[in-house]
Motif scaffolding. Structure first.
Motif, PDB file in Angstrom:
ATOM      1  N   THR A  69       0.796  -1.223   0.000  1.00 11.58           N
ATOM      2  CA  THR A  69       0.000   0.000   0.000  1.00 11.58           C
ATOM      3  C   THR A  69       0.827   1.271   0.000  1.00 11.58           C
ATOM      4  OG1 THR A  69      -0.147   0.137   2.421  1.00 11.58           O
ATOM      5  CG2 THR A  69      -1.806  -1.217   1.287  1.00 11.58           C
ATOM      6  N   GLY A  70       2.131   1.172   0.306  1.00 14.34           N
ATOM      7  CA  GLY A  70       2.943   2.373   0.431  1.00 14.34           C
ATOM      8  C   GLY A  70       2.562   3.227   1.618  1.00 14.34           C
ATOM      9  N   ARG A  71       1.990   2.588   2.641  1.00 15.26           N
ATOM     10  CA  ARG A  71       1.470   3.307   3.805  1.00 15.26           C
ATOM     11  C   ARG A  71       2.022   2.682   5.091  1.00 15.26           C
ATOM     12  NH1 ARG A  71      -3.531   5.904   3.049  1.00 15.26           N
ATOM     13  NH2 ARG A  71      -4.683   4.742   4.632  1.00 15.26           N
ATOM     14  N   PHE A  72       2.155   3.511   6.107  1.00 11.66           N
ATOM     15  CA  PHE A  72       2.598   3.018   7.410  1.00 11.66           C
ATOM     16  C   PHE A  72       1.438   2.305   8.112  1.00 11.66           C
ATOM     17  CE2 PHE A  72       5.951   5.961   6.442  1.00 11.66           C
ATOM     18  CZ  PHE A  72       7.065   5.428   7.073  1.00 11.66           C
ATOM     19  N   PRO A  73       1.741   1.427   9.061  1.00  8.60           N
ATOM     20  CA  PRO A  73       0.668   0.661   9.706  1.00  8.60           C
ATOM     21  C   PRO A  73      -0.420   1.513  10.345  1.00  8.60           C
ATOM     22  CG  PRO A  73       2.770  -0.387  10.138  1.00  8.60           C
ATOM     23  CD  PRO A  73       3.080   0.906   9.440  1.00  8.60           C
ATOM     24  N   SER A  74      -0.084   2.670  10.905  1.00  4.98           N
ATOM     25  CA  SER A  74      -1.115   3.507  11.510  1.00  4.98           C
ATOM     26  C   SER A  74      -2.094   4.013  10.469  1.00  4.98           C
ATOM     27  CB  SER A  74      -0.480   4.683  12.258  1.00  4.98           C
ATOM     28  OG  SER A  74       0.342   5.454  11.384  1.00  4.98           O
ATOM     29  N   ALA A  75      -1.706   4.005   9.170  1.00  2.00           N
ATOM     30  CA  ALA A  75      -2.605   4.438   8.103  1.00  2.00           C
ATOM     31  C   ALA A  75      -3.318   3.266   7.446  1.00  2.00           C
ATOM     32  CB  ALA A  75      -1.837   5.239   7.057  1.00  2.00           C
ATOM     33  N   HIS A  76      -2.599   2.187   7.138  1.00  2.00           N
ATOM     34  CA  HIS A  76      -3.317   1.048   6.527  1.00  2.00           C
ATOM     35  C   HIS A  76      -4.076   0.229   7.559  1.00  2.00           C
ATOM     36  CE1 HIS A  76      -0.245  -1.882   7.728  1.00  2.00           C
ATOM     37  NE2 HIS A  76       0.687  -1.344   6.972  1.00  2.00           N
ATOM     38  N   ARG A  77      -3.818   0.480   8.836  1.00  2.00           N
ATOM     39  CA  ARG A  77      -4.598  -0.047   9.963  1.00  2.00           C
ATOM     40  C   ARG A  77      -4.345  -1.520  10.267  1.00  2.00           C
ATOM     41  NH1 ARG A  77      -8.731   3.877  10.621  1.00  2.00           N
ATOM     42  NH2 ARG A  77      -7.886   5.799   9.733  1.00  2.00           N
ATOM     43  N   THR A  83      -5.002  -9.335  10.949  1.00  2.00           N
ATOM     44  CA  THR A  83      -5.988  -8.357  10.488  1.00  2.00           C
ATOM     45  C   THR A  83      -5.758  -7.880   9.060  1.00  2.00           C
ATOM     46  OG1 THR A  83      -4.699  -6.559  11.498  1.00  2.00           O
ATOM     47  CG2 THR A  83      -6.450  -7.542  12.838  1.00  2.00           C
ATOM     48  N   ALA A  84      -5.096  -8.667   8.226  1.00  2.00           N
ATOM     49  CA  ALA A  84      -4.798  -8.219   6.861  1.00  2.00           C
ATOM     50  C   ALA A  84      -6.059  -7.861   6.082  1.00  2.00           C
ATOM     51  CB  ALA A  84      -4.019  -9.301   6.116  1.00  2.00           C
ATOM     52  N   ARG A  85      -7.152  -8.568   6.335  1.00  2.00           N
ATOM     53  CA  ARG A  85      -8.379  -8.337   5.558  1.00  2.00           C
ATOM     54  C   ARG A  85      -8.959  -6.946   5.799  1.00  2.00           C
ATOM     55  NH1 ARG A  85      -9.344 -11.227   9.999  1.00  2.00           N
ATOM     56  NH2 ARG A  85     -11.171 -10.792  11.324  1.00  2.00           N
ATOM     57  N   HIS A  86      -8.484  -6.254   6.826  1.00  2.00           N
ATOM     58  CA  HIS A  86      -9.020  -4.936   7.153  1.00  2.00           C
ATOM     59  C   HIS A  86      -8.142  -3.803   6.605  1.00  2.00           C
ATOM     60  CE1 HIS A  86     -12.008  -6.778   9.691  1.00  2.00           C
ATOM     61  NE2 HIS A  86     -11.082  -7.366  10.429  1.00  2.00           N
ATOM     62  N   ALA A  87      -7.206  -4.106   5.731  1.00  2.00           N
ATOM     63  CA  ALA A  87      -6.299  -3.083   5.218  1.00  2.00           C
ATOM     64  C   ALA A  87      -7.069  -1.931   4.587  1.00  2.00           C
ATOM     65  CB  ALA A  87      -5.356  -3.700   4.187  1.00  2.00           C
ATOM     66  N   LEU A  88      -6.636  -0.702   4.898  1.00  2.00           N
ATOM     67  CA  LEU A  88      -7.274   0.507   4.389  1.00  2.00           C
ATOM     68  C   LEU A  88      -6.294   1.208   3.450  1.00  2.00           C
ATOM     69  CD1 LEU A  88      -9.669   2.511   4.478  1.00  2.00           C
ATOM     70  CD2 LEU A  88      -8.506   3.627   6.396  1.00  2.00           C
ATOM     71  N   TYR A  89      -6.712   1.424   2.217  1.00  2.00           N
ATOM     72  CA  TYR A  89      -5.840   2.049   1.225  1.00  2.00           C
ATOM     73  C   TYR A  89      -6.704   2.514   0.068  1.00  2.00           C
ATOM     74  CZ  TYR A  89      -6.561  -2.433  -1.078  1.00  2.00           C
ATOM     75  OH  TYR A  89      -7.144  -3.538  -1.659  1.00  2.00           O
ATOM     76  N   GLY A  90      -6.111   3.285  -0.825  1.00  2.00           N
ATOM     77  CA  GLY A  90      -6.819   3.697  -2.023  1.00  2.00           C
ATOM     78  C   GLY A  90      -6.438   2.839  -3.213  1.00  2.00           C
ATOM     79  N   THR A  91      -5.171   2.837  -3.557  1.00  2.00           N
ATOM     80  CA  THR A  91      -4.640   2.065  -4.682  1.00  2.00           C
ATOM     81  C   THR A  91      -3.428   1.288  -4.189  1.00  2.00           C
ATOM     82  OG1 THR A  91      -5.336   3.765  -6.267  1.00  2.00           O
ATOM     83  CG2 THR A  91      -3.643   2.224  -7.002  1.00  2.00           C
ATOM     84  N   ASP A  92      -3.416  -0.025  -4.377  1.00  2.00           N
ATOM     85  CA  ASP A  92      -2.259  -0.798  -3.932  1.00  2.00           C
ATOM     86  C   ASP A  92      -1.384  -1.173  -5.124  1.00  2.00           C
ATOM     87  OD1 ASP A  92      -3.459  -3.017  -5.148  1.00  2.00           O
ATOM     88  OD2 ASP A  92      -3.849  -4.079  -3.285  1.00  2.00           O
ATOM     89  N   LEU A  93      -0.327  -1.901  -4.853  1.00  2.00           N
ATOM     90  CA  LEU A  93       0.633  -2.244  -5.892  1.00  2.00           C
ATOM     91  C   LEU A  93      -0.007  -3.061  -7.003  1.00  2.00           C
ATOM     92  CD1 LEU A  93       3.550  -2.281  -6.937  1.00  2.00           C
ATOM     93  CD2 LEU A  93       3.978  -4.279  -5.465  1.00  2.00           C
TER      94      LEU A  93
END
Length: 488
Positions: A69-77, A83-93
């Motif tokens: 996701t290019g995001r830190f854990p506090s952002a991708h949650r 808890t991988a299924r709960h990842a929060l992002y806009g566009t991933d790799l």
């Protein structure tokens, strides 16, 4: 006068990401250790190797989600492995690559939010003690019986049964079946050298006479963060004398790296034979204690033994160089996105390393520091805590990831050769990584370091503001800068 013929744009390169699990820096010849991974070292000698790279978090799933996701854990949650299924992002790799016309292929250990249906081919899942069809797999059953321990004899199964060999078999089959008229993305994800620490001959004996001495043992723990002591007591309570195995553990670990490297060599040979332009990214998700502090595996705080990772890029247009900038696993997605599309997706927090891969200057303000995160949330425990865990206190079985040493919140800042770690209880430690690379001596109380300590606290606040989540997008468009270099 002849009419000029429009030239077709060059075809995008294939992209291959090769990830190991729990590979500590310093275990290869290129990083100052034994010659465990000659093929990998040779590949990166012709590319760009980042010698001071860090992970975003010292455990598997949060780190892998940061890669994707290019995001830190506090952002991708995603802050736990569950808890991988709960990842929060806009566009991933995968979104970036699919949008560029890539076919997508995976072989190995997932531990991430995408599943088999998100790829055109998927071989796995291979985890640390089971693979596909594990109920009929004698090797996997043998691994489970080890209970993530250390083998004192060579593994009684051939190399072909080892997961790295089977994972590369799957990767080669994917490449063979992939369409040739489109670019290909392949993610090869090895569960090793993560525990259980086992390897067959000739690797079991290969490095017995080259085991590097360790610099510390459990005697240093009294002066360190309490989480190290709590974890050591847990191991000693459940497996008395476990640290007596440290030389065997290290020898097995080095042998596992050579086995992995030979399988990487098989893959690289196939890539070379195909004759297609290919970008290869090689990295690990996090490190391993490797016997330092009298500990194995991971699970306590944020020492560089866990936070530093191997990271390198090789392929057309990538300069041959060793770079000392402070970069992160979070930077991989924006780098590939800028390389392939010229843009970095909204919500991405990492920085593109593309100019660095081309040998260009990197501004000190942008790459002179880096953030790391850890914590399952809630409030940190104290050293005498003994709450219920997801495994019993009785018996040998344990998980180094637990709600005591991983609970609460911790944040790490490295700037230059100094490192500050803070937690949610207001405690902090300060270390000089040049004088004390294993972070044994806490300088936070040194009167002569209070100015430096205050500077690092300010820098940490600046980073935490930087990684505040900008998703979802709204009507007002934030200002951006090239390469996502906010402080250049």
């Amino acid at each position: 006068m002849p009419t000029a013929t429009p030239q077709d744009p060059p075809a995008p390169p294939d992209v291959v990401v090769i990830m190991t699990d729990q590979q500590a820096v310093g275990c290869t010849a290129a990083s100052g250790g034994p010659d465990t991974m000659p093929r990998t070292d040779a590949l990166l000698a012709g590319g760009t190797r980042f010698t001071r790279a860090r992970t975003s978090s010292p455990l598997c799933v949060p780190a892998r989600e940061s890669l994707l996701t290019g995001r830190f854990p506090s952002a991708h949650r995603v802050r736990q492995n569950s808890t991988a299924r709960h990842a929060l992002y806009g566009t991933d790799l995968l979104d970036v690559l699919r949008g560029c016309g890539y076919s997508l292929h995976f072989s190995g250990k997932p531990h991430m939010h995408p599943g088999p249906s998100d790829f055109d081919s998927f071989t796995g899942p291979f985890l640390h003690d089971h693979g596909p069809g594990a109920e009929e797999d004698g090797f996997a059953a043998w691994l489970r019986a080890m209970d993530h321990g250390v083998a004192h004899a060579p593994t009684p199964f051939p190399v072909e049964d080892q997961f790295p060999h089977r994972i590369v078999d799957g990767a080669l089959a994917s490449l063979e079946a992939a369409p040739t008229d489109a670019p290909r993305f392949l993610w090869v994800s090895f569960p090793e050298p993560h525990n259980p620490y086992q390897v067959p001959e000739p690797y079991f004996s290969m490095f017995e006479d080259e085991v590097p001495p360790r610099a510390t043992d459990a005697s240093v723990l009294d002066g360190m963060d309490w989480r190290f002591r709590w974890l050591h007591r847990l191991f000693e309570e459940k497996r008395p004398g476990f640290d007596d195995d440290w030389r065997r553990f290290r020898a097995n670990y080095l042998g596992m790296l050579r086995l992995i490297d030979e399988q990487i060599g098989r893959l690289l040979d196939a890539i070379a034979a195909a004759g297609r332009d290919t970008i290869v990214v090689i990295l690990a998700d996090h490190g391993d204690f490797l016997g330092e502090y009298g500990l194995q595996r991971k699970g306590a705080a944020m020492p560089d033994a866990l936070m530093r990772i191997p990271l390198g890029f090789a392929g057309p247009g990538i300069a041959a160089a060793e770079r000392e900038e402070l970069v992160s696993i979070v930077d991989v997605l924006p780098t590939l996105a800028e390389l392939l599309t010229g843009q970095i997706p909204a919500g991405v927090q990492g920085r593109s390393l593309l100019p660095l891969l081309r040998g260009e200057h990197a501004p000190e303000e942008e790459f002179g520091s880096i953030l790391g995160e850890l914590g399952f949330g809630g409030v940190s425990y104290d050293e005498d805590a003994r709450p219920p865990l997801h495994f019993p206190y009785e018996g040998r079985s344990l998980d180094e990831l637990n709600s005591v040493t991983m609970g609460g919140e911790m944040r790490m800042l490295v700037r230059g050769h100094h490192k500050l770690v803070v937690d949610d209880r207001g405690r902090d430690t300060l270390h000089d990584l040049e004088a004390d690379p294993l972070e044994i001596h806490d300088l936070s109380g040194d009167p002569d370091r209070q100015g430096l300590r205050a500077e690092l606290h300010r820098e940490l606040v600046r980073w935490m503001l930087r990684v505040a989540d900008e998703l979802p997008e709204g009507d007002y468009v934030p200002r951006t800068r090239p390469h996502h270099w906010r402080w250049a």
